[in-house]
Design a protein around this motif. Structure first.
Motif, PDB file in Angstrom:
ATOM      1  N   ALA A  40       0.822  -1.206   0.000  1.00 23.96           N
ATOM      2  CA  ALA A  40       0.000   0.000   0.000  1.00 23.96           C
ATOM      3  C   ALA A  40       0.857   1.257   0.000  1.00 23.96           C
ATOM      4  O   ALA A  40       0.605   2.200  -0.769  1.00 23.96           O
ATOM      5  CB  ALA A  40      -0.931  -0.011   1.206  1.00 23.96           C
ATOM      6  N   VAL A  41       1.879   1.303   0.857  1.00 18.44           N
ATOM      7  CA  VAL A  41       2.760   2.480   0.921  1.00 18.44           C
ATOM      8  C   VAL A  41       3.434   2.718  -0.427  1.00 18.44           C
ATOM      9  O   VAL A  41       3.492   3.848  -0.936  1.00 18.44           O
ATOM     10  CB  VAL A  41       3.810   2.302   2.037  1.00 18.44           C
ATOM     11  N   ASP A  42       3.929   1.661  -1.029  1.00 18.22           N
ATOM     12  CA  ASP A  42       4.614   1.775  -2.321  1.00 18.22           C
ATOM     13  C   ASP A  42       3.657   2.306  -3.391  1.00 18.22           C
ATOM     14  O   ASP A  42       4.022   3.171  -4.205  1.00 18.22           O
ATOM     15  CB  ASP A  42       5.178   0.415  -2.719  1.00 18.22           C
ATOM     16  N   ALA A  43       2.424   1.794  -3.394  1.00 12.53           N
ATOM     17  CA  ALA A  43       1.444   2.253  -4.382  1.00 12.53           C
ATOM     18  C   ALA A  43       1.132   3.735  -4.209  1.00 12.53           C
ATOM     19  O   ALA A  43       0.992   4.474  -5.191  1.00 12.53           O
ATOM     20  CB  ALA A  43       0.164   1.426  -4.267  1.00 12.53           C
ATOM     21  N   LEU A  44       1.018   4.173  -2.967  1.00 14.85           N
ATOM     22  CA  LEU A  44       0.684   5.575  -2.701  1.00 14.85           C
ATOM     23  C   LEU A  44       1.847   6.511  -3.009  1.00 14.85           C
ATOM     24  O   LEU A  44       1.647   7.576  -3.604  1.00 14.85           O
ATOM     25  CB  LEU A  44       0.275   5.737  -1.231  1.00 14.85           C
ATOM     26  N   GLU A  49      -1.269   6.038  -6.499  1.00 14.89           N
ATOM     27  CA  GLU A  49      -2.491   5.317  -6.827  1.00 14.89           C
ATOM     28  C   GLU A  49      -3.575   5.540  -5.768  1.00 14.89           C
ATOM     29  O   GLU A  49      -3.351   6.215  -4.746  1.00 14.89           O
ATOM     30  CB  GLU A  49      -2.180   3.815  -6.939  1.00 14.89           C
ATOM     31  N   ARG A  50      -4.716   4.946  -6.010  1.00 11.18           N
ATOM     32  CA  ARG A  50      -5.785   4.898  -5.023  1.00 11.18           C
ATOM     33  C   ARG A  50      -5.885   3.465  -4.504  1.00 11.18           C
ATOM     34  O   ARG A  50      -5.857   2.515  -5.288  1.00 11.18           O
ATOM     35  CB  ARG A  50      -7.124   5.339  -5.629  1.00 11.18           C
ATOM     36  N   ALA A  51      -6.007   3.335  -3.175  1.00 13.81           N
ATOM     37  CA  ALA A  51      -5.968   2.001  -2.568  1.00 13.81           C
ATOM     38  C   ALA A  51      -7.025   1.878  -1.486  1.00 13.81           C
ATOM     39  O   ALA A  51      -7.318   2.846  -0.770  1.00 13.81           O
ATOM     40  CB  ALA A  51      -4.586   1.724  -1.981  1.00 13.81           C
ATOM     41  N   VAL A 222      -8.368   1.114  -8.638  1.00 10.47           N
ATOM     42  CA  VAL A 222      -8.253   1.061  -7.181  1.00 10.47           C
ATOM     43  C   VAL A 222      -7.608  -0.262  -6.784  1.00 10.47           C
ATOM     44  O   VAL A 222      -8.090  -1.339  -7.147  1.00 10.47           O
ATOM     45  CB  VAL A 222      -9.631   1.207  -6.509  1.00 10.47           C
ATOM     46  N   LEU A 223      -6.507  -0.168  -6.038  1.00 13.19           N
ATOM     47  CA  LEU A 223      -5.841  -1.346  -5.503  1.00 13.19           C
ATOM     48  C   LEU A 223      -6.578  -1.766  -4.228  1.00 13.19           C
ATOM     49  O   LEU A 223      -6.706  -0.982  -3.285  1.00 13.19           O
ATOM     50  CB  LEU A 223      -4.391  -1.006  -5.170  1.00 13.19           C
TER      51      LEU A 223
END
Length: 737
Positions: A40-44, A49-51, A222-223
């Motif tokens: 999640a941290v990496d995606a943000l 991104e949106r998770a 959305v992840l």
């Protein structure tokens, strides 16, 4: 190989920075991110991104957004905006943020005087995280002046307890739905994170869909990260005891044997206060914590529990999402929530930082009546909504009090409806009140029916949880809750081995006869004050009534008494059975006052100092008047005449509907409309008996009714009696709703 090595090095560096921030946050040098936390941290941070993160309570969802905030701020991003539902959650999060060197501030109803400085600090770049309540999103000044700047400059937007977005969530809040507008207005490239522990597959899909809303026609990807929902420290059990006295006795006898401190949840404010009083009388250090508790007192009580200076807080759901005490040793429910999802969320407060926590449900027969009452607060019928929109179709803003005079809803329900209409775009809150936008709007009866059906299904599921038979195949309580929440990692046949159904928990023994008798004696207390109305509601002129401002002192009722409130324990149970019982056709059952309640009513009168002359031990009451009931005429007349005989004073007559207006008024409307109906309906009918005295001149009257909720019937009846010459009117009712 160099082209491949570069991104690995960058990712490794970012994860190193992330785990350094995590260690500062939790204060432990051995702390490391879970795999899904890092994902999640990496995606943000890396891809903006949106998770959506759906993970069990205590998993570390807040660590994701605080670590991401630290990394984004270090890389020049703007502040993080966190939409957070409860003050307790905000206080804990600000404390946690400070440990990681993150400067956090909040704007909410408890710090109004600080808003100006907070907004200025944001403008100066001195705030890393701003926490705001969902209600703040529609404050006109915040929505129109502050929020657009935040949305434009935010480095990260976080929606905590995101199940509140969904109609299907157990805690749907209209204010949360405004987040759709916030998301649509965000510039491209601002990462968004939503978190919750209590979302089944349907809620997860709904939230993810809304999380993808953008200002363009295309939805954002959305992840979704969902993890297992088992809580290895929780030992779940259900204990079915026969009545409130037995349940309170078990609590009084058992809490002292459970190590540590915890929470006792009750379904209503009255029950929480009553249980807290009982447990204190039994020598336990407890305190009540409800939605009516002052914010400063709430903060103090939270600190007392966290520091183990109290054995328990006896709370309503006001102490819920986000309250963080890792060593919370037990959660006991005196009465079942209507949703197993809500139940999982509340019990998840326990056992976050200890190996074992006891979780006990003590269901009651009265639970379903309370569920039904909350269910009755659903979205109003279409004609009421259309009347509201018509009333708001003016050039000027209309305040809530002015709107009450034109719409037949109680204020709380009216405000909730306006929030939904606001989300739907049909109305808008502005300075001075509300306006209709003129946008097309349709009444989605099918959706409201589906939501109501989903609520009833959840209630049935909660009853099924209670009925699980210990020792039978497949009867694992944690497996049941994980299944209800669509846990993606729940294996067929899995059992926790820790709950009472699995044989993994032993509860303290059932209470002794002496303990139940002691609890019953405490619950047997009767008498609550009925506070007389002192002020007319606004807007009565629009209803043709010349009533405004303060009620003249010579037309007011004195403070009254009731046997009990309907939403508590003890006598509340008998009162609910009496006042809410219906026959096969749905009509209220009428009849003479039951003998136990006759005795309870007499005890209230005996303890009521205002109706006795202390020097002579004689009553100061000169006569009794009944409020004639359309639904329970036998009950009220029997009660009033019986009390007159006991006081040895005459039965003077009744306040009754005038001819042609016998139909009872609705009880689910707001103050102004309810009062207008009562004023037009009631008149005096005095007994033509010679022992009734000189009508009412100079008389002190006991005014008797079965039930009061808004207080307007007693207010109008007292005004009629005072204007007819009564020197004082003392209201007495069986129950207060």
């Amino acid at each position: 190989m160099v082209p491949e090595a570069a991104p690995v090095t960058a990712a490794s560096s970012l994860r190193d920075d992330a785990e350094a921030a995590l260690r500062r946050l939790v204060g432990r040098e051995d702390a490391a991110l879970r795999d899904d936390q890092w994902t999640a941290v990496d995606a943000l941070v890396s891809r903006h991104e949106r998770a959506l993160v759906v993970q069990r309570t205590g998993w570390g969802k807040s660590a994701v957004y605080f670590v991401a905030t630290r990394l984004l701020r270090d890389r020049g991003a703007g502040p993080t905006v966190i939409v957070s539902p409860l003050l307790a959650l905000m206080r804990d999060q600000i404390t946690a943020a400070a440990r990681a060197g993150i400067r956090a501030a909040t704007v909410n109803s408890a710090n109004v005087t600080e808003w100006g400085e907070v907004h200025a600090a944001i403008a100066r770049g001195e705030i890393d995280v701003l926490l705001c309540s969902p209600e703040r999103l529609n404050n006109p000044a915040f929505r129109d002046e502050v929020l657009p700047r935040l949305a434009a400059d935010a480095g990260l937007v976080v929606i905590d307890e995101a199940h509140c977005i969904s109609d299907w969530g157990h805690d749907f809040r209209p204010d949360y739905r405004r987040i759709r507008t916030l998301l649509a207005d965000l510039p491209a490239g601002i990462p968004v994170l939503a978190t919750t522990a209590t979302a089944n597959a349907r809620v997860t899909a709904d939230v993810a869909e809304q999380l993808g809303v953008t200002g363009s026609e295309a939805s954002a990807e959305v992840l979704v990260l969902r993890g297992p929902l088992d809580r290895e420290s929780l030992h779940l059990a259900v204990l079915d005891l026969p009545d409130p006295a037995a349940r309170v006795a078990w609590l009084a006898q058992s809490l002292g044997t459970i190590k540590g401190s915890g929470i006792v949840y009750c379904l209503t404010v009255s029950a929480a206060e009553e249980v807290a009083s009982q447990l204190r009388a039994a020598g336990l250090e407890v305190a009540a914590y409800t939605g009516q508790t002052d914010p400063a007192e709430r903060e103090r009580l939270e600190g007392e529990l966290k520091d183990n200076r109290v054995k328990a807080l006896v709370a309503t759901s006001a102490l819920g999402m986000g309250f963080d005490k890792p060593d919370l040793a037990f959660v006991v429910h005196l009465g079942a929530p209507s949703s197993p999802i809500a139940y999982y969320q509340q019990v998840g407060r326990a056992g976050r930082g200890v190996d074992r926590a006891v979780v006990v449900l003590l269901p009651g027969k009265e639970d379903r009546a309370i569920w039904e009452w909350f269910g009755s607060q659903a979205f109003p019928p279409e004609e009421t909504v259309r009347a509201t929109l018509a009333a708001l179709a003016t050039d000027a803003a209309t305040s809530i009090p002015a709107l009450e005079a034109r719409v037949d809803l109680r204020r709380s329900r009216l405000e909730a409806m306006l929030k939904v209409l606001d989300v739907d775009g049909a109305v808008k809150r502005v300075q001075g009140g509300w306006i209709a936008t003129g946008e097309p709007w349709s009444y989605d009866a099918e959706r409201y029916a589906r939501v109501a059906a989903a609520r009833r299904a959840e209630e049935s599921t909660m009853l099924a949880y209670q009925r699980l038979e210990p020792g039978t195949a497949g009867a694992c309580r944690m497996a049941f809750l994980r299944g209800v929440l669509d846990d993606p990692e729940l294996a067929d046949g899995w059992a926790c081995g820790r709950c009472d159904a699995c044989g993994g928990v032993e509860l303290p023994e059932a209470p002794s006869v002496e303990a139940v008798e002691a609890a019953q004696a405490g619950l047997d207390r009767v008498g609550v004050e009925v506070v007389a109305r002192r002020q007319w509601p606004t807007g009565l002129g629009a209803l043709g009534l010349d009533l405004r401002g303060r009620i003249p002192a010579d037309e007011q009722a004195a403070p009254g008494r009731a046997v009990a409130r309907l939403d508590g324990l003890g006598w509340s149970v008998q009162l609910r059975e009496l006042l809410e019982s219906r026959d096969a056709d749905g009509a209220l059952i009428d009849g003479e006052t039951p003998v136990p309640l006759r005795s309870a009513a007499v005890r209230v009168l005996q303890d009521w100092e205002a109706i006795w002359d202390g020097d002579t031990s004689r009553t100061v009451i000169d006569g009794v008047v009944a409020v004639r009931s359309a639904s329970r005429p036998v009950l009220v007349d029997h009660l009033a005449r019986g009390l007159a005989r006991w006081l040895q004073v005459p039965f003077v007559g009744a306040v009754a509907p005038v001819p042609g207006r016998e139909a009872p008024e609705r009880h689910d409307v707001n103050s102004a409309i309810r009062l207008a109906g009562v004023v037009r309906r009631l008149g005096l009918e005095l007994e033509p008996s010679p022992d009734a005295g000189e009508v009412l001149a100079g008389q002190r009257v006991l005014l008797v009714d079965d039930l009061t909720d808004s207080g307007w019937t007693l207010t109008v009846a007292s005004r009629l009696l005072r204007r007819a010459g009564a020197e004082a009117v003392h209201p007495f009712v069986l129950g207060v709703r």
